[in-house]
Write a protein that holds these residues in place. Sequence first.
Motif, mmCIF file in Angstrom:
data_model
loop_
_atom_site.group_PDB
_atom_site.id
_atom_site.type_symbol
_atom_site.label_atom_id
_atom_site.label_comp_id
_atom_site.label_asym_id
_atom_site.label_seq_id
_atom_site.Cartn_x
_atom_site.Cartn_y
_atom_site.Cartn_z
ATOM 1 N N ASP A 152 0.916 -1.486 -0.222
ATOM 2 C CA ASP A 152 -0.084 0.033 -0.616
ATOM 3 C C ASP A 152 0.959 1.469 0.407
ATOM 4 O OD1 ASP A 152 -1.701 2.086 0.354
ATOM 5 O OD2 ASP A 152 -2.581 1.042 2.137
ATOM 6 N N PRO A 195 -2.962 4.283 -2.503
ATOM 7 C CA PRO A 195 -4.425 3.686 -2.388
ATOM 8 C C PRO A 195 -5.162 2.949 -1.996
ATOM 9 C CG PRO A 195 -2.615 3.720 -4.681
ATOM 10 C CD PRO A 195 -1.782 3.807 -3.177
ATOM 11 N N TRP A 204 -3.664 -0.851 -1.687
ATOM 12 C CA TRP A 204 -3.156 -2.318 -2.443
ATOM 13 C C TRP A 204 -3.150 -3.813 -1.799
ATOM 14 C CZ3 TRP A 204 -4.459 -2.768 -7.239
ATOM 15 C CH2 TRP A 204 -5.178 -1.337 -7.253
ATOM 16 N N LYS A 215 -8.289 -3.699 -2.854
ATOM 17 C CA LYS A 215 -8.136 -3.754 -4.103
ATOM 18 C C LYS A 215 -6.700 -4.250 -3.952
ATOM 19 C CE LYS A 215 -9.054 1.771 -3.259
ATOM 20 N NZ LYS A 215 -8.539 2.316 -3.039
ATOM 21 N N ALA A 233 -4.587 -6.018 -12.019
ATOM 22 C CA ALA A 233 -4.713 -4.433 -11.279
ATOM 23 C C ALA A 233 -6.594 -5.083 -11.123
ATOM 24 C CB ALA A 233 -4.515 -3.581 -11.070
ATOM 25 N N ILE A 292 -9.626 -3.343 -8.550
ATOM 26 C CA ILE A 292 -10.399 -2.940 -7.754
ATOM 27 C C ILE A 292 -12.087 -3.449 -7.644
ATOM 28 C CG2 ILE A 292 -10.311 -0.528 -7.115
ATOM 29 C CD1 ILE A 292 -9.013 0.160 -9.255
ATOM 30 N N THR A 293 -12.839 -3.148 -6.318
ATOM 31 C CA THR A 293 -14.168 -3.254 -6.143
ATOM 32 C C THR A 293 -14.973 -2.111 -5.497
ATOM 33 O OG1 THR A 293 -13.463 -5.381 -3.660
ATOM 34 C CG2 THR A 293 -13.861 -5.595 -6.234
ATOM 35 N N LEU A 294 -15.672 -2.080 -6.244
ATOM 36 C CA LEU A 294 -16.397 -0.648 -5.712
ATOM 37 C C LEU A 294 -17.982 -1.029 -5.934
ATOM 38 C CD1 LEU A 294 -13.558 1.967 -6.375
ATOM 39 C CD2 LEU A 294 -13.770 1.119 -3.948
ATOM 40 N N THR A 314 -16.795 -4.895 -9.810
ATOM 41 C CA THR A 314 -14.997 -4.835 -10.453
ATOM 42 C C THR A 314 -14.657 -3.898 -11.466
ATOM 43 O OG1 THR A 314 -15.164 -6.848 -9.610
ATOM 44 C CG2 THR A 314 -13.546 -7.010 -10.299
ATOM 45 N N GLU A 371 -11.161 -3.824 -14.247
ATOM 46 C CA GLU A 371 -10.000 -4.505 -13.841
ATOM 47 C C GLU A 371 -8.966 -3.465 -14.760
ATOM 48 O OE1 GLU A 371 -6.809 -8.055 -15.393
ATOM 49 O OE2 GLU A 371 -9.066 -8.094 -15.460
ATOM 50 N N ASP A 372 -7.771 -2.381 -14.043
ATOM 51 C CA ASP A 372 -7.285 -1.837 -14.560
ATOM 52 C C ASP A 372 -5.784 -2.211 -15.748
ATOM 53 O OD1 ASP A 372 -6.184 0.912 -14.592
ATOM 54 O OD2 ASP A 372 -5.072 1.446 -13.204
ATOM 55 N N THR A 374 -1.244 -0.364 -14.216
ATOM 56 C CA THR A 374 -1.688 0.906 -12.951
ATOM 57 C C THR A 374 -0.348 0.922 -12.664
ATOM 58 O OG1 THR A 374 -2.909 -0.650 -12.173
ATOM 59 C CG2 THR A 374 -2.347 -0.117 -10.742
#
Length: 180
Positions: A57, A60, A62, A87, A106, A108-110, A113, A115-116, A119
Motif C-alpha cells: 500500500d 490506494p 493495494w 484493491k 489489478a 478494484i472492487t467498488l 469489479t 480491472e485496470d 496501474t
Amino acid sequence: VQECAAGLIRIRRDGSRLAFGAPPTLKTGPVDDALLDTVARALRIARGDIVQHQWVDNGPGWMAVMLRSAEQVLALRPDFSQAEGIKLGVVGPYPPGSVAQFELRAFITLGHTIEDPVTGSLNASLAQWLIADGHIGRHYVAAQGACLGRAGRVHIEQDDAGQVWVGGDTVTCIQGSVAL
C-alpha cells in the motif's frame, strides 16, 4: 515534479520514456489468513496457489498475491461479488528468457469489479516488494492488460540510491484542445 495524493513525485525522462519515482509504501507485511481466504475464493483458486502475499500500500490500499506463473494470472476469471472494498494486485512470473518477467492484473472492487489495464501505483509498490525480497533484480519489465486487449509494458528500474522508477511508453489515442 508531479503533485498527487501521494505527495510530490519526481518524474524523469529516459529517451522517449517517462518514469516516476515510486513513493514509499505506507503499509507492508503479510496479509492475514482470513483475508487471503477471501481473496482465493474471489480469484476462484485454491489457497495453496498463492505462493507469496504482501501489503503493498502506497496510498490506494493495494495488497498483492503472487501465483506460480504468468499463465495462472492470465487464466483468472475472478468473482469479487463477496469481496467488496478490495484493491488487489495479482502477479506471476514468466519463464526465464521471456520479454516480460511478470504478468500483473489489478482488481478494484467498488460496488462492481474494475480491472485496470496498466496501474502505475500498483507497479510502483509491487516493484519495491519484489526487489527488496529478492524475487527479481533491479531492472525488469512487467506486462499488464492482456486480458483487456491491451499490451501494457511497465519498465522498472531501481537506481544506485535505491529509488525505484516506474516508466513506460504511451500511445496517443485521442488528441484535442479545449478553449475555456
